[in-house]
Design an enzyme around this catalytic site. Structure first.
Site, PDB file in Angstrom:
ATOM      1  N   HIS A 330       0.815  -1.218   0.000  1.00 40.63           N
ATOM      2  CA  HIS A 330       0.000   0.000   0.000  1.00 40.63           C
ATOM      3  C   HIS A 330       0.845   1.264   0.000  1.00 40.63           C
ATOM      4  O   HIS A 330       0.278   2.362  -0.063  1.00 40.63           O
ATOM      5  CB  HIS A 330      -0.959   0.003   1.191  1.00 40.63           C
ATOM      6  CG  HIS A 330      -2.181  -0.806   0.961  1.00 40.63           C
ATOM      7  ND1 HIS A 330      -3.375  -0.269   0.537  1.00 40.63           N
ATOM      8  CD2 HIS A 330      -2.396  -2.144   1.057  1.00 40.63           C
ATOM      9  CE1 HIS A 330      -4.274  -1.229   0.404  1.00 40.63           C
ATOM     10  NE2 HIS A 330      -3.705  -2.376   0.717  1.00 40.63           N
ATOM     11  N   ASP A 674      -4.096  17.209 -12.134  1.00 41.27           N
ATOM     12  CA  ASP A 674      -4.048  18.332 -11.184  1.00 41.27           C
ATOM     13  C   ASP A 674      -5.055  18.173 -10.046  1.00 41.27           C
ATOM     14  O   ASP A 674      -5.242  19.082  -9.241  1.00 41.27           O
ATOM     15  CB  ASP A 674      -4.281  19.661 -11.901  1.00 41.27           C
ATOM     16  CG  ASP A 674      -5.686  19.764 -12.488  1.00 41.27           C
ATOM     17  OD1 ASP A 674      -6.432  18.752 -12.450  1.00 41.27           O
ATOM     18  OD2 ASP A 674      -6.037  20.852 -12.991  1.00 41.27           O
ATOM     19  N   SER A 676      -8.201  18.215  -9.879  1.00 45.29           N
ATOM     20  CA  SER A 676      -9.327  19.147  -9.853  1.00 45.29           C
ATOM     21  C   SER A 676     -10.645  18.420  -9.669  1.00 45.29           C
ATOM     22  O   SER A 676     -11.643  19.018  -9.271  1.00 45.29           O
ATOM     23  CB  SER A 676      -9.376  19.939 -11.166  1.00 45.29           C
ATOM     24  OG  SER A 676      -9.693  19.066 -12.257  1.00 45.29           O
ATOM     25  N   GLU A 683     -12.615  13.150 -22.828  1.00 42.08           N
ATOM     26  CA  GLU A 683     -11.758  12.237 -22.058  1.00 42.08           C
ATOM     27  C   GLU A 683     -12.607  11.135 -21.423  1.00 42.08           C
ATOM     28  O   GLU A 683     -12.226   9.964 -21.416  1.00 42.08           O
ATOM     29  CB  GLU A 683     -11.034  13.014 -20.956  1.00 42.08           C
ATOM     30  CG  GLU A 683     -10.030  14.024 -21.465  1.00 42.08           C
ATOM     31  CD  GLU A 683      -9.562  14.962 -20.362  1.00 42.08           C
ATOM     32  OE1 GLU A 683      -8.677  15.777 -20.631  1.00 42.08           O
ATOM     33  OE2 GLU A 683     -10.103  14.886 -19.242  1.00 42.08           O
ATOM     34  N   ASP A 716     -21.208  22.295 -18.903  1.00 36.78           N
ATOM     35  CA  ASP A 716     -19.992  23.021 -19.275  1.00 36.78           C
ATOM     36  C   ASP A 716     -18.996  22.133 -19.997  1.00 36.78           C
ATOM     37  O   ASP A 716     -17.847  22.535 -20.239  1.00 36.78           O
ATOM     38  CB  ASP A 716     -19.339  23.635 -18.038  1.00 36.78           C
ATOM     39  CG  ASP A 716     -18.847  22.570 -17.055  1.00 36.78           C
ATOM     40  OD1 ASP A 716     -19.202  21.386 -17.229  1.00 36.78           O
ATOM     41  OD2 ASP A 716     -18.109  22.935 -16.117  1.00 36.78           O
ATOM     42  N   SER A 718     -17.693  19.290 -18.903  1.00 38.51           N
ATOM     43  CA  SER A 718     -16.809  18.532 -18.023  1.00 38.51           C
ATOM     44  C   SER A 718     -17.637  17.860 -16.934  1.00 38.51           C
ATOM     45  O   SER A 718     -18.757  18.281 -16.637  1.00 38.51           O
ATOM     46  CB  SER A 718     -15.742  19.431 -17.397  1.00 38.51           C
ATOM     47  OG  SER A 718     -16.348  20.431 -16.600  1.00 38.51           O
TER      48      SER A 718
END
Length: 745
Positions: A330, A674, A676, A683, A716, A718
């Site tokens: 781990h 990143d 987010s 994607e 939007d 995403s």
């Protein structure tokens, strides 16, 4: 004068009555004793079955985790080929294959003077080039991300095989972080001393909640309780210092004991801070005279992995020769994505969590893979195999093992490495790195480390694949004797497996398993333990169990709670495979009666779920049985269902997403470099298509597209994928398990 007959006077009757009462009392005591023994045995059996369920599901999840490595390899194989081309201007411009040119496709390429170059590939002739600076991303300098259909592959390879963080970047991480005067947590002084260990432990012990007034943007002011945490500045300092010291250490640390200086070996802690506190309370803090070995799996699952890691790392920095840290399976950034540590860091360190994760990933790679005590005892996290080569393991460059989920990329055939005119390594499958693929382990080295981290002992002789976990092997007593004799060792101490009593001895006393996380699966499910050992003495075992809510409950209530939790998990496993199970049941139900024999039902359950469980004994908790012993197989789904985030979506898609939600979360987290929490619709769709192809999921793309569109709530383009996956959860309609008196045995 005649002597009176005492028996006639009743004295004998009184004595006989007492004897009969004593005999009855003894018989009653024996009956009660036998009943209690049977009762206790049944409770123990129920507890054992519950632990078997927990362990089977845990290992099945790990198997799925390891199988992700096959998916990543598949992803690389399906990556669009990008051959070389002459440099354009001051940076290299790969030529575009026909498959690359689709409308609205953006590709990022490395540039020596800028972090990346964004190229709009709308045609083969015209390239619109725009320089962009990526801020706040985990992608390293000169990393690249390609078109949406290929973004995950390149990002993953960059992350796994890209250049490591250099010491010169240390100030870049720490220079902009300020510790406010309002910070009331522990303040560490470098270089660290024992005082800092004590300060850190006391601060975490207190867990004094401070009231923080939060100005809610969409509502009234609210009060939020926050436990003390170590400031991000100190966390980063500790990580950098730990990495620096670890880099100087060998793959196996050697330590010696004496009758007057024992060493303590601890197993998995898995974020359970109370267990670490109890160990230190009973056994003392680490010091020159009180050395420790912590045998991996410090993090994941529990809620306080960061606190445990900081205590261990600070103690290590103060006593680098007396506190030994072994890498577990781990201590792997991709395992952390699935089992909770990544989420914990981002929750506790919202502003600087990304930096912590990036550096921690590097620290993991430098952890030693074992400890050897008195040149006699080998301490490793998992186990061994028939091919374990300790000489080779002493020599490998362990920092090249970035994640167990990424096996070495083959170097031959179509994947041979090439050199362009700038000397940058390029691979035919379109992946570019700033170094060469000599930065990864060889296949043999990788397999050796996998065995060390993942293998389990078994009573059966020989060495065979670890089918439960999906990685490492099972090794028998003959393999243990062979490897120990080969390297003049006497004993193997390992962890990696939860044991009901906290430890277990097998292979004629040559293998000891120690597990230090008590209540691992559920409150009351198991004890924790640690070992004290020294040269020439028999190991001593110390057991404990942290008890809070359950300490005043009788045994049967504790077993009921453990059992109920296990059955809930098993039902959730069943509902995630509902379509497959119904198909299997119907194949057996040739009369279309809706019922199966016990044997047919048990066979179908095992054939689909593959958990190796005692289905006949568990049936009373999962399904209803008629007076003839036949099972109504649909009854297993009556009190549980998966909540649909969108009603119009077909159940088969909902089941598939729920079943693979942990795998999908890891894949999406890798794309989301990143952190987010957002990925684009393109994607999202592209990743799903690759995933569906590799896992042979027979779901029409239009269904998934419709689901994705509906989950893009603000339209939007995403998706918050973490919220997307949270939308799929199991609802237990009646939740009868906590009240049920039905027994498993």
């Amino acid at each position: 004068m005649n002597t009176p007959n005492l028996e006639d006077m009743g004295c004998g009757t009184s004595s006989a009555t007492k004897d009969k009462k004593s005999e009855k009392a003894l018989k009653a005591a024996l009956v009660i004793q036998n009943w209690y023994r049977g009762y206790s045995a049944r409770l123990k059996t129920r507890q054992r079955y519950a632990l078997t369920i927990f362990q089977s599901i845990e290992y099945a999840d790990e198997q799925g985790q390891l199988q992700l490595s096959n998916f990543f390899s598949f992803m690389l194989e399906n990556y669009t080929n990008v051959p070389e081309k002459e440099p354009v201007g001051d940076f290299l411009f790969p030529a575009m294959s026909g498959a690359c040119f689709q409308s609205d496709m953006w590709v990022i390429f490395p540039c020596p003077d800028f972090e990346s170059v964004l190229v709009n590939c709308n045609s083969k002739k015209d390239y619109q080039v725009e320089m962009i600076i990526k801020i706040g991303s985990l992608a390293r300098k000169r990393s690249w991300v390609s078109a949406p259909t290929e973004m995950s592959s390149a990002g993953l390879v960059t992350r796994l095989f890209g250049s490591s963080i250099q010491d010169k970047d240390r100030q870049d991480y720490l220079g902009l972080i300020e510790i406010p005067d309002s910070y009331c947590g522990p303040r560490l002084q470098f270089p660290l001393t024992f005082t800092d260990i004590d300060l850190l432990i006391e601060a975490f012990k207190q867990q004094q909640a401070t009231v923080t007034l939060i100005n809610a943007t969409n509502g009234p002011k609210s009060l939020q309780w926050q436990a003390k945490i170590l400031h991000a500045y100190y966390v980063l300092e500790v990580l950098f210092e730990t990495k620096k010291v670890l880099q100087q250490m060998p793959n196996f640390t050697h330590t010696n004991t004496s009758p007057s200086k024992e060493i303590t070996v601890c197993g998995d802690l898995h974020g359970k801070l109370d267990d670490l506190f109890l160990i230190f309370y009973k056994n003392g803090l680490p010091s020159v005279t009180n050395p420790y070995v912590f045998n991996g799996d410090f993090v994941d699952r529990g809620k306080n992995s960061m606190e445990i890691l900081m205590i261990l790392f600070v103690s290590f920095l103060v006593y680098p020769n007396d506190l030994h840290l072994n890498r577990g399976n781990h201590e792997d950034f991709m395992m952390n994505m699935r089992y909770g540590f990544t989420k914990e860091i981002l929750h506790k360190y919202k502003l600087h969590g990304k930096k912590i994760l990036q550096i921690l990933e590097e620290v993991y790679t430098w952890l030693p893979i074992g400890t050897i005590i008195d040149n006699e005892v080998l301490v490793i996290h998992g186990g061994i195999s028939e091919s374990t080569d300790l000489n080779l393991l002493h020599r490998i460059e362990r920092n090249k093992m970035r994640s167990v989920l990424m096996p070495p990329i083959p170097m031959d055939g179509d994947r041979a490495e090439k050199k362009n005119k700038l000397g940058t390594a390029t691979v035919a499958l379109g992946i570019r790195t700033s170094g060469s693929f000599s930065e990864q382990l060889t296949k043999q080295e990788w397999e050796q480390v996998i065995d060390i981290l993942w293998s389990d002992p078994r009573g059966k002789r020989g060495c065979y694949p670890n089918t439960n976990r999906g990685g490492g092997c099972y090794f028998g007593p003959d393999i243990t004797s062979k490897i120990l004799n080969k390297y003049q060792l006497k004993m193997l101490v390992r962890s990696h497996e939860c044991k009901p009593e906290g430890y277990e001895i097998c292979h004629d006393g040559k293998v000891i398993t120690v597990f230090s996380a008590s209540n691992y699966y559920e409150e009351g499910s198991n004890r924790g333990a640690y070992i004290r050992m020294s040269s020439g003495t028999t190991p001593r075992f110390f057991q404990y169990q942290i008890t809070k809510a359950t300490c005043f409950r009788p045994l049967y209530q504790r077993v009921n709670a453990i059992e109920s939790s296990a059955i809930r998990m098993l039902k959730e496993r069943m509902i995630s495979r509902k379509t497959d199970l119904i198909r299997a049941f119907q194949l057996q139900d040739r009369n279309k009666s809706g019922k199966l024999s016990m044997g047919q039902w048990a066979f179908s359950m095992e054939n689909v779920l593959g958990l190796n469980l005692p289905w006949r004994s568990l049936s009373s908790h999962l399904v209803t049985t008629d007076k003839d012993g036949n099972i109504d197989y649909m009854s297993g789904f009556q009190d549980v269902h998966i909540q649909k985030p969108v009603k119009e979506v077909q159940s088969s898609l909902i089941e598939t997403v729920y079943r693979y939600r942990s795998d999908l979360q890891i894949i999406f987290n890798i794309i989301d470099s990143d952190h987010s929490g957002l990925i684009s619709m393109e994607e999202f769709r592209s990743m799903w298509k690759l995933f569906k192809s590799h896992y042979s999921v027979h779901i029409d793309d239009s269904q998934f597209d419709e689901l994705a569109e509906r989950m893009d709530l603000n339209k939007d383009g995403s998706i918050d994928f973490n919220e997307f996956l949270k939308a799929f959860y199991v609802v237990h309609k009646f939740d009868q398990l906590n009240k049920s008196d039905t027994k498993l045995a």
